[in-house]
Design an enzyme around this catalytic site. Sequence first.
Site, short mmCIF file in Angstrom:
data_model
loop_
_atom_site.label_atom_id
_atom_site.label_comp_id
_atom_site.label_asym_id
_atom_site.label_seq_id
_atom_site.Cartn_x
_atom_site.Cartn_y
_atom_site.Cartn_z
N LYS A 53 -1.85 3.27 -14.14
CA LYS A 53 -2.37 4.29 -13.22
C LYS A 53 -1.29 5.34 -12.94
O LYS A 53 -0.10 4.99 -12.87
CB LYS A 53 -2.81 3.59 -11.93
CG LYS A 53 -3.46 4.45 -10.88
CD LYS A 53 -3.97 3.57 -9.74
CE LYS A 53 -4.58 4.36 -8.60
NZ LYS A 53 -5.12 3.47 -7.53
N SER A 128 -9.89 4.00 -6.11
CA SER A 128 -9.21 5.12 -6.72
C SER A 128 -8.76 4.86 -8.15
O SER A 128 -8.44 5.81 -8.87
CB SER A 128 -7.98 5.49 -5.88
OG SER A 128 -7.05 4.43 -5.86
N SER A 152 -9.14 -0.46 -4.35
CA SER A 152 -9.09 0.46 -5.49
C SER A 152 -9.03 -0.18 -6.87
O SER A 152 -9.16 0.53 -7.86
CB SER A 152 -7.90 1.39 -5.35
OG SER A 152 -8.26 2.45 -4.52
N1 GLN Z 1 -11.21 3.66 -0.92
C1 GLN Z 1 -10.09 3.25 -0.16
C2 GLN Z 1 -9.36 4.46 0.37
O1 GLN Z 1 -9.77 5.52 0.07
C3 GLN Z 1 -9.18 2.40 -0.99
C4 GLN Z 1 -8.19 3.14 -1.79
C5 GLN Z 1 -7.18 2.25 -2.47
O2 GLN Z 1 -7.34 1.03 -2.50
N2 GLN Z 1 -6.13 2.86 -2.98
O3 GLN Z 1 -8.41 4.37 1.07
#
Ligand code: GLN
Length: 457
Positions: A53, A128, A152
């Site tokens: 990532k 994400s 994410s």
């Molecule tokens: N959707 C969650 C957020 O926007 C999780 C994001 C993540 O795990 N990096 O914070």
Amino acid sequence: MTFYLSQIKQQQHLNALVHVFDDEALQRADQLDEQRLSEKKIGKLHGIVITIKDVIAYQLHPVSAASNILKGFHSIYNSTVVERLLAADAIIIGTNNCDEFAMGSSNENSSYGAVKNLLDESRVPGGSSGGSAVAVQANLCMVSLGSDTGGSVRQPADFCGVVGMKPSYGRISRHGLIAYGSSFDQIGVLANNVEDIALVLSVIAGADDFDSTVSSLPVPDYAIAIQQVETAKPVLGYFKQTLWHEGLDEEIRTTHLHFISQLKKDGYQVKELDFDLIDYIVPAYYVLTTAEASSNLSRYDGVRYGTQSTPIKEELTEFYSANRSDGFGKEVQRRIMLGTFVLSAGYYDAYFTKAQQVRSKLYNKTKLVFNEVDVILMPVSPSTAFKIGEKTNNPIEMYLADIYTVYANLVGIPAISIPLFQHSNGLPFGLQMMTKHFDEVSLLRLSHQWMKSYQAV
Ligand code: GLN
């Protein structure tokens, strides 16, 4: 290697990768071939093709957290995970698109643009780590690394029909991971099967002098451990408020209920548990993570890193303000402001302290739960993959959809999403399982077993 490179070319329109290191990967593959033949010594991940990532530092390679503020930035050092992957003979073929600074649930908040879900290109892959999930889903690599602050890794795995695992907080070093919410962030692994995840986890987990939050507990060989059969069936549990939540898609609910009856028929003890804190978890998560993010992201000022807004402003405050306004996307700016607000003198107790209290209540509750059960079962997301653009104007709705994933991060336990189910709309969805801190072995072992016995029930 040529197979993956041609897949990458063919599926370029999915936008899952932001950089491809093709020449380098080919060279490394040749080098590994030679090394295998001459030295007869092969690393644990010899020739495994991996993508990472765009929040994980790889020396002399670009890393930007999918943000304009880091456009053109090249890392000057390797993250610990990259260091360990390379030492085990893996090949890093490219970096994955993601939501900017890992903030999002749909991979739409990226300076590189949205990522498409291979199963239906009008839909999001989740976020994400959307690019990481699609890279595995579309066979652009064997394994990818994501990061999971509130779901994410698990939620994109759920939307794309792959396996995604977030280990316990402190299992994998965060050295070289661009920080979002430091007390939540964990690197996670995505793959098409549990064996690959177990293998990679064995290589990247474990103590690290560069990150004092990593546990010094020994790292088992997960790949071997998952092959061993349990002597007794684990006791399972689910929180009734999760399955009866009003936001949950009806078919996802009934599928889970059917699955639980199937498990009972197969001799598992499944306990229904109470979880009265459910409505507090998403607010607590967003208060705490935005607070941490506002502090973590204060370093991006256009001086030490990243781009400067032009024409360059003479006055210092204006200079910072212009760089940050131009460099950060809308969602990141919203979160920095939210985080600054909840930390401000007048509101600190009302928001930040309260959220901390929720977190410690959850922690205590979790201890009690694991006195009763070995594994918690939960959906991953209240719906299957939604349409690109469907939720972009409604951040609250987007945040609330994190209801099933943020719990594991708030308390730091390991959690996995395995693609067991298929919706009548044609899209996959997963089962989420959690175990107590550092019990990755039980989590992976049961997942491995269930992928064989229950996939597509
Ligand atoms: N959707 C969650 C957020 O926007 C999780 C994001 C993540 O795990 N990096 O914070």
